[in-house]
Scaffold this motif. Structure first.
Motif, short mmCIF file in Angstrom:
data_model
loop_
_atom_site.label_atom_id
_atom_site.label_comp_id
_atom_site.label_asym_id
_atom_site.label_seq_id
_atom_site.Cartn_x
_atom_site.Cartn_y
_atom_site.Cartn_z
N ILE A 125 0.85 -1.20 0.00
CA ILE A 125 0.00 0.00 0.00
C ILE A 125 0.88 1.25 0.00
N SER A 126 1.91 1.24 0.82
CA SER A 126 2.83 2.38 0.89
C SER A 126 3.50 2.63 -0.46
N GLU A 127 3.90 1.56 -1.13
CA GLU A 127 4.53 1.70 -2.44
C GLU A 127 3.59 2.39 -3.42
N VAL A 128 2.33 1.95 -3.43
CA VAL A 128 1.36 2.56 -4.34
C VAL A 128 1.13 4.01 -3.97
N VAL A 129 0.96 4.28 -2.69
CA VAL A 129 0.74 5.66 -2.24
C VAL A 129 1.94 6.54 -2.61
N ASN A 130 3.14 6.01 -2.45
CA ASN A 130 4.34 6.78 -2.82
C ASN A 130 4.38 7.07 -4.32
N ARG A 131 3.97 6.10 -5.11
CA ARG A 131 4.02 6.28 -6.57
C ARG A 131 2.98 7.26 -7.08
N ILE A 132 1.79 7.19 -6.51
CA ILE A 132 0.70 8.01 -7.06
C ILE A 132 0.33 9.18 -6.17
N GLY A 133 1.10 9.39 -5.11
CA GLY A 133 0.78 10.44 -4.15
C GLY A 133 0.60 11.81 -4.75
N ALA A 134 1.54 12.23 -5.57
CA ALA A 134 1.45 13.56 -6.17
C ALA A 134 0.26 13.67 -7.12
N LEU A 135 -0.09 12.56 -7.76
CA LEU A 135 -1.23 12.58 -8.68
C LEU A 135 -2.55 12.71 -7.92
N GLY A 140 -7.58 15.67 -6.88
CA GLY A 140 -8.42 16.16 -5.79
C GLY A 140 -8.64 15.15 -4.68
N LEU A 141 -7.77 14.14 -4.61
CA LEU A 141 -7.90 13.13 -3.56
C LEU A 141 -7.03 13.50 -2.37
N GLY A 142 -7.58 13.39 -1.20
CA GLY A 142 -6.80 13.56 0.01
C GLY A 142 -6.02 12.29 0.29
N SER A 143 -5.23 12.31 1.34
CA SER A 143 -4.38 11.16 1.64
C SER A 143 -5.18 9.92 2.03
#
Length: 157
Positions: A125-135, A140-143
């Motif tokens: 999950i962290s890997e995905v969040v790190n990859r797409i975080g800026a997107l 318009g998505l929060g964390s």
């Protein structure tokens, strides 16, 4: 003990290189704070100092470094990873989501919950969040929703 003291002094020299302390005794206080943290956390002072140095290099304010190191150590346990990796992840989230430390801890708690209750591990999950975080910000998505999306994507394999 002498080798450990030398290692700690070396790690603190790295801290001094990358952290601008507000007062002349700030460096000494940081060393004392790190020693105190090592009494409360399952981590030697040298490793805590390495986290502090990495956080300082990432631009974390000097008054937040002790808390950052403590949170990284706790997150490392929860995520079954090293505190250094957890610290790097937290620094990435702070930048990607423009978050303060409180918000980063909340995000880590959400990811930990999703990892414990769903098919995806916290690391995935962290890997995905790190990859797409800026997107996420662009969309318009929060964390929180981004973490849920990350859990869904990671759970799909």
């Amino acid at each position: 003990p002498i080798a450990q003291a030398m290692d700690f002094e070396s790690a603190m020299a790295d801290v001094k290189k990358v952290v601008d302390f507000d007062t002349p005794d700030g460096f000494e206080k940081m060393g004392n704070d790190i020693q105190e943290l090592s009494r409360r956390l399952p981590m030697v002072p040298t490793d805590i100092a390495k986290i502090v140095a990495a956080a300082g290099q990432a631009g974390i304010a000097s008054n937040e470094l002790t808390r950052f190191a403590e949170d990284a150590a706790k997150m490392g346990v929860a995520f079954d990873t090293t505190a250094e990796d957890a610290g790097q992840t937290m620094a990435t989230w702070r930048t990607a989501f423009r978050m303060g430390q409180d918000d980063v801890v909340v995000l880590a708690d959400k990811i930990n919950y999703l990892g414990n209750t769903g098919p995806a591990s916290v690391q995935k999950i962290s890997e995905v969040v790190n990859r797409i975080g800026a997107l996420g910000e662009v969309a318009g998505l929060g964390s929180g929703p981004l973490a849920a999306l990350g859990a869904t994507v990671a759970g799909m394999g």
